[in-house]
Write a protein that holds these residues in place. Structure first.
Motif, PDB file in Angstrom:
ATOM      1  N   GLN A  32       0.812  -1.280   0.103  1.00 16.29           N
ATOM      2  CA  GLN A  32       0.086  -0.070   0.184  1.00 16.29           C
ATOM      3  C   GLN A  32       0.744   1.303   0.021  1.00 16.29           C
ATOM      4  O   GLN A  32       0.171   2.278  -0.094  1.00 16.29           O
ATOM      5  N   ALA A  33       2.222   1.046   0.318  1.00 19.11           N
ATOM      6  CA  ALA A  33       2.812   2.509   0.338  1.00 19.11           C
ATOM      7  C   ALA A  33       4.466   2.163  -0.139  1.00 19.11           C
ATOM      8  O   ALA A  33       5.094   1.113   0.013  1.00 19.11           O
ATOM      9  N   GLU A  34       4.917   3.008  -0.930  1.00 24.30           N
ATOM     10  CA  GLU A  34       6.221   2.944  -1.020  1.00 24.30           C
ATOM     11  C   GLU A  34       7.079   2.796   0.199  1.00 24.30           C
ATOM     12  O   GLU A  34       6.938   3.371   1.274  1.00 24.30           O
ATOM     13  N   GLY A  35       7.868   1.830   0.125  1.00 23.58           N
ATOM     14  CA  GLY A  35       9.036   1.513   1.361  1.00 23.58           C
ATOM     15  C   GLY A  35       8.410   0.354   2.179  1.00 23.58           C
ATOM     16  O   GLY A  35       9.197  -0.175   2.891  1.00 23.58           O
ATOM     17  N   ALA A  36       7.242  -0.153   1.821  1.00 19.89           N
ATOM     18  CA  ALA A  36       6.584  -1.434   2.664  1.00 19.89           C
ATOM     19  C   ALA A  36       7.664  -2.263   2.299  1.00 19.89           C
ATOM     20  O   ALA A  36       8.130  -2.499   1.214  1.00 19.89           O
ATOM     21  N   GLU A  37       7.898  -3.233   3.207  1.00 19.93           N
ATOM     22  CA  GLU A  37       9.113  -4.131   2.967  1.00 19.93           C
ATOM     23  C   GLU A  37       8.315  -5.446   3.374  1.00 19.93           C
ATOM     24  O   GLU A  37       7.884  -5.733   4.417  1.00 19.93           O
ATOM     25  N   GLY A  38       8.687  -6.819   2.453  1.00 24.69           N
ATOM     26  CA  GLY A  38       8.231  -7.963   2.588  1.00 24.69           C
ATOM     27  C   GLY A  38       9.708  -8.296   3.227  1.00 24.69           C
ATOM     28  O   GLY A  38      10.755  -8.542   2.552  1.00 24.69           O
ATOM     29  N   LYS A  39       9.913  -8.745   4.624  1.00 29.72           N
ATOM     30  CA  LYS A  39      11.037  -8.998   5.293  1.00 29.72           C
ATOM     31  C   LYS A  39      11.789 -10.354   4.550  1.00 29.72           C
ATOM     32  O   LYS A  39      10.927 -11.236   4.168  1.00 29.72           O
ATOM     33  N   LEU A  40      13.174 -10.225   4.646  1.00 29.45           N
ATOM     34  CA  LEU A  40      13.872 -11.554   4.119  1.00 29.45           C
ATOM     35  C   LEU A  40      13.076 -12.707   4.931  1.00 29.45           C
ATOM     36  O   LEU A  40      13.071 -12.832   6.248  1.00 29.45           O
ATOM     37  N   HIS A  41      13.026 -13.644   4.163  1.00 27.82           N
ATOM     38  CA  HIS A  41      12.754 -15.172   4.854  1.00 27.82           C
ATOM     39  C   HIS A  41      12.888 -16.139   3.815  1.00 27.82           C
ATOM     40  O   HIS A  41      13.376 -15.911   2.670  1.00 27.82           O
ATOM     41  N   SER A  42      12.599 -17.353   4.120  1.00 29.81           N
ATOM     42  CA  SER A  42      12.739 -18.629   3.289  1.00 29.81           C
ATOM     43  C   SER A  42      11.679 -19.416   3.858  1.00 29.81           C
ATOM     44  O   SER A  42      11.207 -19.464   5.006  1.00 29.81           O
ATOM     45  N   HIS A  43      11.325 -20.663   2.959  1.00 28.99           N
ATOM     46  CA  HIS A  43      10.276 -21.681   3.219  1.00 28.99           C
ATOM     47  C   HIS A  43      10.749 -22.542   2.267  1.00 28.99           C
ATOM     48  O   HIS A  43      11.352 -22.468   0.988  1.00 28.99           O
ATOM     49  N   PRO A  44      10.236 -23.780   2.442  1.00 33.76           N
ATOM     50  CA  PRO A  44      10.414 -24.965   1.646  1.00 33.76           C
ATOM     51  C   PRO A  44       9.595 -25.064   0.358  1.00 33.76           C
ATOM     52  O   PRO A  44       9.882 -25.710  -0.647  1.00 33.76           O
ATOM     53  N   HIS A  45       8.701 -24.132   0.162  1.00 38.48           N
ATOM     54  CA  HIS A  45       7.854 -24.066  -0.994  1.00 38.48           C
ATOM     55  C   HIS A  45       8.503 -23.486  -2.327  1.00 38.48           C
ATOM     56  O   HIS A  45       9.365 -22.629  -1.934  1.00 38.48           O
ATOM     57  N   VAL A  46       8.369 -23.706  -3.351  1.00 38.87           N
ATOM     58  CA  VAL A  46       8.771 -23.101  -4.622  1.00 38.87           C
ATOM     59  C   VAL A  46       7.739 -21.966  -4.745  1.00 38.87           C
ATOM     60  O   VAL A  46       6.545 -22.251  -4.578  1.00 38.87           O
ATOM     61  N   GLN A  47       8.092 -20.945  -5.211  1.00 34.79           N
ATOM     62  CA  GLN A  47       7.400 -19.678  -5.309  1.00 34.79           C
ATOM     63  C   GLN A  47       7.509 -18.993  -6.699  1.00 34.79           C
ATOM     64  O   GLN A  47       8.677 -18.787  -7.122  1.00 34.79           O
ATOM     65  N   SER A  48       6.619 -18.840  -7.307  1.00 35.30           N
ATOM     66  CA  SER A  48       6.546 -17.810  -8.481  1.00 35.30           C
ATOM     67  C   SER A  48       5.934 -16.516  -7.984  1.00 35.30           C
ATOM     68  O   SER A  48       4.773 -16.595  -7.368  1.00 35.30           O
ATOM     69  N   THR A  49       6.163 -15.482  -8.722  1.00 32.89           N
ATOM     70  CA  THR A  49       5.799 -14.112  -8.253  1.00 32.89           C
ATOM     71  C   THR A  49       5.553 -13.452  -9.709  1.00 32.89           C
ATOM     72  O   THR A  49       6.280 -13.513 -10.627  1.00 32.89           O
ATOM     73  N   TYR A  50       4.176 -13.118  -9.717  1.00 35.75           N
ATOM     74  CA  TYR A  50       4.022 -12.353 -11.035  1.00 35.75           C
ATOM     75  C   TYR A  50       3.558 -10.947 -10.544  1.00 35.75           C
ATOM     76  O   TYR A  50       2.798 -10.604  -9.399  1.00 35.75           O
ATOM     77  N   VAL A  51       4.196  -9.808 -11.102  1.00 39.79           N
ATOM     78  CA  VAL A  51       3.841  -8.469 -10.674  1.00 39.79           C
ATOM     79  C   VAL A  51       2.727  -7.795 -11.552  1.00 39.79           C
ATOM     80  O   VAL A  51       2.894  -7.458 -12.652  1.00 39.79           O
ATOM     81  N   LYS A  52       1.609  -7.609 -10.573  1.00 40.47           N
ATOM     82  CA  LYS A  52       0.411  -7.191 -11.347  1.00 40.47           C
ATOM     83  C   LYS A  52       0.437  -5.749 -11.665  1.00 40.47           C
ATOM     84  O   LYS A  52       0.071  -5.536 -12.556  1.00 40.47           O
ATOM     85  N   THR A  53       1.015  -5.029 -10.493  1.00 39.70           N
ATOM     86  CA  THR A  53       1.082  -3.628 -10.555  1.00 39.70           C
ATOM     87  C   THR A  53       1.938  -3.216  -9.667  1.00 39.70           C
ATOM     88  O   THR A  53       2.417  -3.897  -8.765  1.00 39.70           O
ATOM     89  N   GLY A  54       2.741  -1.923  -9.852  1.00 44.40           N
ATOM     90  CA  GLY A  54       3.852  -1.645  -9.120  1.00 44.40           C
ATOM     91  C   GLY A  54       5.291  -1.746  -9.397  1.00 44.40           C
ATOM     92  O   GLY A  54       5.339  -2.348 -10.577  1.00 44.40           O
ATOM     93  N   ARG A  55       6.128  -1.624  -8.731  1.00 42.96           N
ATOM     94  CA  ARG A  55       7.376  -1.751  -8.675  1.00 42.96           C
ATOM     95  C   ARG A  55       8.391  -2.109  -7.520  1.00 42.96           C
ATOM     96  O   ARG A  55       7.628  -1.512  -6.405  1.00 42.96           O
ATOM     97  N   PHE A  56       9.068  -2.999  -7.519  1.00 37.80           N
ATOM     98  CA  PHE A  56       9.681  -3.724  -6.476  1.00 37.80           C
ATOM     99  C   PHE A  56      11.172  -3.798  -6.520  1.00 37.80           C
ATOM    100  O   PHE A  56      11.623  -4.256  -7.554  1.00 37.80           O
TER     101      PHE A  56
END
Length: 103
Positions: A32-56
């Motif tokens: 919702q805001a510039e600077g919001a952070e998805g903190k460093l983490h890991s998990h055993p799941h394979v993840q695919s990410t699609y950027v619907k909108t925005g920039r990261f």
């Protein structure tokens, strides 16, 4: 079809499961805001990410890159990753197998 609640994931980030099955889960992360952070983490799941909108700016196992609307990539199992929102938007993530911790 089941509707899942919108929950707070991290400050400035909402998460909603869109679909799930034991083998696959689709999740929307709304930054919702510039600077919001998805903190460093890991998990055993394979993840695919699609950027619907925005920039990261993402970090995946110490490699940094920027993505914008229309971009997609895969994060391997157990890779340490996270992101910083450069422009508010939404990420659509798929996890295999599903993230039971999101239910």
């Amino acid at each position: 079809m089941q509707t899942f609640p919108v929950v707070d994931a991290d400050p400035g980030i909402k998460r909603q499961v869109l679909a799930d099955h034991a083998d696959l889960m689709v999740v929307c992360f709304a930054f919702q805001a510039e600077g919001a952070e998805g903190k460093l983490h890991s998990h055993p799941h394979v993840q695919s990410t699609y950027v619907k909108t925005g920039r990261f700016r993402f970090s995946v196992d110490g490699t940094f890159f920027e993505v914008a609307a229309g971009d997609s990539f895969v994060i391997p199992s157990n890779a340490e990753h996270g992101c910083i929102c450069l422009e508010p938007g939404e990420l659509i993530d798929c996890f295999t197998p599903r993230r039971d911790d999101f239910l």
